[in-house]
Design a protein around this motif. Structure first.
Motif, PDB file in Angstrom:
ATOM      1  N   UNK A  51       0.822  -1.207   0.000  1.00  0.00           N
ATOM      2  CA  UNK A  51       0.000   0.000   0.000  1.00  0.00           C
ATOM      3  C   UNK A  51       0.857   1.260   0.000  1.00  0.00           C
ATOM      4  N   UNK A  52       1.975   1.211   0.702  1.00  0.00           N
ATOM      5  CA  UNK A  52       2.880   2.358   0.752  1.00  0.00           C
ATOM      6  C   UNK A  52       3.645   2.543  -0.554  1.00  0.00           C
ATOM      7  N   UNK A  53       3.974   1.432  -1.196  1.00  0.00           N
ATOM      8  CA  UNK A  53       4.864   1.486  -2.366  1.00  0.00           C
ATOM      9  C   UNK A  53       4.170   1.718  -3.705  1.00  0.00           C
ATOM     10  N   UNK A  54       2.920   1.293  -3.834  1.00  0.00           N
ATOM     11  CA  UNK A  54       2.345   1.162  -5.167  1.00  0.00           C
ATOM     12  C   UNK A  54       2.223   2.498  -5.914  1.00  0.00           C
ATOM     13  N   UNK A  55       1.829   3.574  -5.241  1.00  0.00           N
ATOM     14  CA  UNK A  55       1.690   4.860  -5.940  1.00  0.00           C
ATOM     15  C   UNK A  55       3.038   5.397  -6.419  1.00  0.00           C
ATOM     16  N   UNK A  56       4.053   5.490  -5.549  1.00  0.00           N
ATOM     17  CA  UNK A  56       5.344   5.976  -6.054  1.00  0.00           C
ATOM     18  C   UNK A  56       5.981   5.070  -7.109  1.00  0.00           C
ATOM     19  N   UNK A  57       5.755   3.768  -7.023  1.00  0.00           N
ATOM     20  CA  UNK A  57       6.311   2.855  -8.026  1.00  0.00           C
ATOM     21  C   UNK A  57       5.644   3.086  -9.383  1.00  0.00           C
ATOM     22  N   UNK A  58       4.337   3.291  -9.380  1.00  0.00           N
ATOM     23  CA  UNK A  58       3.629   3.595 -10.630  1.00  0.00           C
ATOM     24  C   UNK A  58       4.116   4.915 -11.212  1.00  0.00           C
ATOM     25  N   UNK A  59       4.256   5.912 -10.365  1.00  0.00           N
ATOM     26  CA  UNK A  59       4.732   7.213 -10.842  1.00  0.00           C
ATOM     27  C   UNK A  59       6.119   7.092 -11.465  1.00  0.00           C
ATOM     28  N   UNK A  60       6.997   6.304 -10.825  1.00  0.00           N
ATOM     29  CA  UNK A  60       8.349   6.148 -11.352  1.00  0.00           C
ATOM     30  C   UNK A  60       8.357   5.397 -12.673  1.00  0.00           C
ATOM     31  N   UNK A  61       7.492   4.400 -12.812  1.00  0.00           N
ATOM     32  CA  UNK A  61       7.416   3.640 -14.062  1.00  0.00           C
ATOM     33  C   UNK A  61       6.970   4.532 -15.215  1.00  0.00           C
ATOM     34  N   UNK A  62       5.986   5.389 -14.966  1.00  0.00           N
ATOM     35  CA  UNK A  62       5.524   6.310 -16.009  1.00  0.00           C
ATOM     36  C   UNK A  62       6.623   7.286 -16.408  1.00  0.00           C
ATOM     37  N   UNK A  63       7.395   7.726 -15.421  1.00  0.00           N
ATOM     38  CA  UNK A  63       8.511   8.632 -15.707  1.00  0.00           C
ATOM     39  C   UNK A  63       9.583   7.924 -16.526  1.00  0.00           C
ATOM     40  N   UNK A  64       9.941   6.702 -16.107  1.00  0.00           N
ATOM     41  CA  UNK A  64      10.990   5.948 -16.807  1.00  0.00           C
ATOM     42  C   UNK A  64      10.598   5.668 -18.254  1.00  0.00           C
ATOM     43  N   UNK A  65       9.310   5.394 -18.475  1.00  0.00           N
ATOM     44  CA  UNK A  65       8.835   5.067 -19.822  1.00  0.00           C
ATOM     45  C   UNK A  65       8.517   6.314 -20.641  1.00  0.00           C
ATOM     46  N   UNK A  66       8.573   7.483 -19.975  1.00  0.00           N
ATOM     47  CA  UNK A  66       8.230   8.752 -20.625  1.00  0.00           C
ATOM     48  C   UNK A  66       6.819   8.687 -21.210  1.00  0.00           C
ATOM     49  N   UNK A  67       5.896   8.190 -20.372  1.00  0.00           N
ATOM     50  CA  UNK A  67       4.508   7.998 -20.787  1.00  0.00           C
ATOM     51  C   UNK A  67       3.581   8.739 -19.820  1.00  0.00           C
ATOM     52  N   UNK A  68       2.579   9.401 -20.356  1.00  0.00           N
ATOM     53  CA  UNK A  68       1.533   9.983 -19.527  1.00  0.00           C
ATOM     54  C   UNK A  68       0.430   8.941 -19.342  1.00  0.00           C
ATOM     55  N   UNK A  69      -0.197   8.939 -18.193  1.00  0.00           N
ATOM     56  CA  UNK A  69      -1.236   7.926 -17.933  1.00  0.00           C
ATOM     57  C   UNK A  69      -2.373   7.992 -18.944  1.00  0.00           C
ATOM     58  N   UNK A  70      -2.578   9.142 -19.565  1.00  0.00           N
ATOM     59  CA  UNK A  70      -3.633   9.283 -20.568  1.00  0.00           C
ATOM     60  C   UNK A  70      -3.289   8.554 -21.866  1.00  0.00           C
ATOM     61  N   UNK A  71      -2.019   8.144 -22.001  1.00  0.00           N
ATOM     62  CA  UNK A  71      -1.594   7.426 -23.203  1.00  0.00           C
ATOM     63  C   UNK A  71      -1.739   5.912 -23.066  1.00  0.00           C
ATOM     64  N   UNK A  72      -2.144   5.452 -21.895  1.00  0.00           N
ATOM     65  CA  UNK A  72      -2.270   4.021 -21.655  1.00  0.00           C
ATOM     66  C   UNK A  72      -3.488   3.447 -22.376  1.00  0.00           C
ATOM     67  N   UNK A  73      -3.360   2.183 -22.794  1.00  0.00           N
ATOM     68  CA  UNK A  73      -4.451   1.500 -23.481  1.00  0.00           C
ATOM     69  C   UNK A  73      -5.088   0.403 -22.643  1.00  0.00           C
ATOM     70  N   UNK A  74      -4.387  -0.061 -21.602  1.00  0.00           N
ATOM     71  CA  UNK A  74      -4.929  -1.129 -20.760  1.00  0.00           C
ATOM     72  C   UNK A  74      -4.104  -1.231 -19.482  1.00  0.00           C
ATOM     73  N   UNK A  75      -4.683  -1.891 -18.478  1.00  0.00           N
ATOM     74  CA  UNK A  75      -3.997  -2.154 -17.216  1.00  0.00           C
ATOM     75  C   UNK A  75      -3.997  -3.661 -16.984  1.00  0.00           C
ATOM     76  N   UNK A  76      -2.808  -4.234 -16.849  1.00  0.00           N
ATOM     77  CA  UNK A  76      -2.661  -5.663 -16.550  1.00  0.00           C
ATOM     78  C   UNK A  76      -2.228  -5.819 -15.096  1.00  0.00           C
ATOM     79  N   UNK A  77      -2.585  -6.946 -14.503  1.00  0.00           N
ATOM     80  CA  UNK A  77      -2.251  -7.159 -13.096  1.00  0.00           C
ATOM     81  C   UNK A  77      -2.173  -8.650 -12.803  1.00  0.00           C
ATOM     82  N   UNK A  78      -1.428  -8.988 -11.764  1.00  0.00           N
ATOM     83  CA  UNK A  78      -1.371 -10.368 -11.289  1.00  0.00           C
ATOM     84  C   UNK A  78      -2.626 -10.672 -10.498  1.00  0.00           C
ATOM     85  N   UNK A  79      -3.396 -11.655 -10.972  1.00  0.00           N
ATOM     86  CA  UNK A  79      -4.596 -12.073 -10.241  1.00  0.00           C
ATOM     87  C   UNK A  79      -4.263 -13.154  -9.218  1.00  0.00           C
ATOM     88  N   UNK A  80      -3.251 -13.956  -9.495  1.00  0.00           N
ATOM     89  CA  UNK A  80      -2.838 -15.031  -8.605  1.00  0.00           C
ATOM     90  C   UNK A  80      -1.922 -15.972  -9.365  1.00  0.00           C
TER      91      UNK A  80
END
Length: 333
Positions: A51-80
């Motif tokens: 819970x503490x890590x997820x927001x800053x990690x997402x922000x850093x990934x977007x920065x590293x990829x030079x992508x704005x969240x509005x440019x995303x086409x889908x969200x994938x996640x580990x279900x199990x």
């Protein structure tokens, strides 16, 4: 074009990756060192740190990829599969993030993703191929027929190979995580110094329960006769344990390759980072004329890049889930 954000939170790594048209452009991993104090992962602590890590990690990934969240086409996640509390953080955030941006959701099986990590970089295996997937919780030989069709042809009947490494490390008083430390000490020892139980399991299945017990009794008996036995023979013990586990793993993998007539061979999962397993696989490849595929170290342990590449292929296949999706601690392969 497709830009996919992927979230991995099955255990104690909070990871987010960006996949841009099949290429990984960011892969951020936040590790949880707090578990070192307890000799293993504490599920409740893991979920809180996610819970503490997820927001800053997402922000850093977007920065590293030079992508704005509005440019995303889908969200994938580990279900199990994974720790339910840890998965709940990743799944809940993915659902909220996707809902806010009106993006489709892609659920990914964690074990499928480990296998599909081989499609991040070149060279890539050709279908069909066999993948030995080895981690702290799983030991499987998987026949991979396509991105979406996989069959377990052999698996452990009790404990996983990774658990055998971890439990041995505890017996040797090595700090957590102990698997990499056994690998390090093994490089300095004699792999033939000691012998342990050799599981006699039919077909392509594995068993490491008796193997772990034989190590326990061996160390107890030796410590009774020589109080400093572990300290005096640490490198040889580690080398012998690692040699035995690798031999057991490769014996069944060779049998599976012969049975299915396949020379495309891969390894995946956290234990695929083990140098002894990598070297053993390379030797087998030379002897049996295999084409071997070993992932980069950063894609062996839990990471979101493997979730992203799996999500990319599901995106191309139009395989989406609804907002009613839930995390699964156990998930059908």
């Amino acid at each position: 074009m497709s830009v996919i954000l992927a979230i991995e939170s099955s255990c104690d790594e909070t990871s987010v990756a960006i996949c841009n048209n099949g290429k990984i452009t960011a892969n951020v991993i936040a590790n949880q060192t707090i578990h070192e104090n307890y000799g293993g992962v504490i599920p409740e602590l893991a979920s809180r740190v996610h819970q503490q890590n997820i927001v800053p990690v997402i922000q850093q990934a977007l920065i590293d990829a030079n992508i704005d969240k509005k440019e995303l086409d889908a969200v994938a996640f580990t279900q199990g599969p994974g720790l339910l509390g840890a998965l709940l953080v990743g799944v809940s955030f993915a659902k909220s993030f996707a809902l806010a941006l009106d993006l489709p959701l892609i659920s990914v099986n964690h074990m499928h993703a480990h296998i599909l990590a081989h499609f991040i970089d070149d060279p890539k295996p050709e279908f069909p191929f066999l993948c030995l997937t080895v981690s702290g919780g799983h030991t499987q030989i998987v026949l991979v027929k396509s991105y979406f069709e996989m069959e377990i042809v052999g698996e452990t009947l009790d404990d996983a190979a990774g658990e055998a490494f971890d439990k041995t490390a505890k017996l040797l008083n090595l700090p957590y995580p102990g698997g990499p430390l056994i690998d390090r000490h093994a490089k300095l020892g004699n792999p033939l110094a000691f012998k342990f139980a050799d599981p006699q399991i039919k077909d392509l299945d594995y068993s490491f329960s008796g193997f772990k017990t034989s190590i326990l009794y061996f160390i107890r008996n030796q410590e009774k006769e020589q109080s400093n036995f572990i300290a005096d023979h640490l490198n040889d013990i580690c080398a012998s344990v690692q040699h035995s586990i690798v031999r057991i793993l490769l014996q069944k993998l060779k049998k599976a390759a012969a049975q299915y007539g396949i020379r495309e061979i891969a390894i995946a999962g956290g234990v695929s980072a083990n140098s002894g397993l990598r070297e053993g696989l390379q030797k087998a490849a030379e002897e049996l004329n295999w084409n071997v595929y070993i992932p980069a170290f950063q894609y062996c342990t839990d990471n979101a890049a493997m979730i992203a590449i799996a999500g990319y292929h599901k995106f191309l296949n139009g395989d989406f889930v609804g907002q009613d999706v839930a995390p699964l601690s156990r998930m059908e392969f």
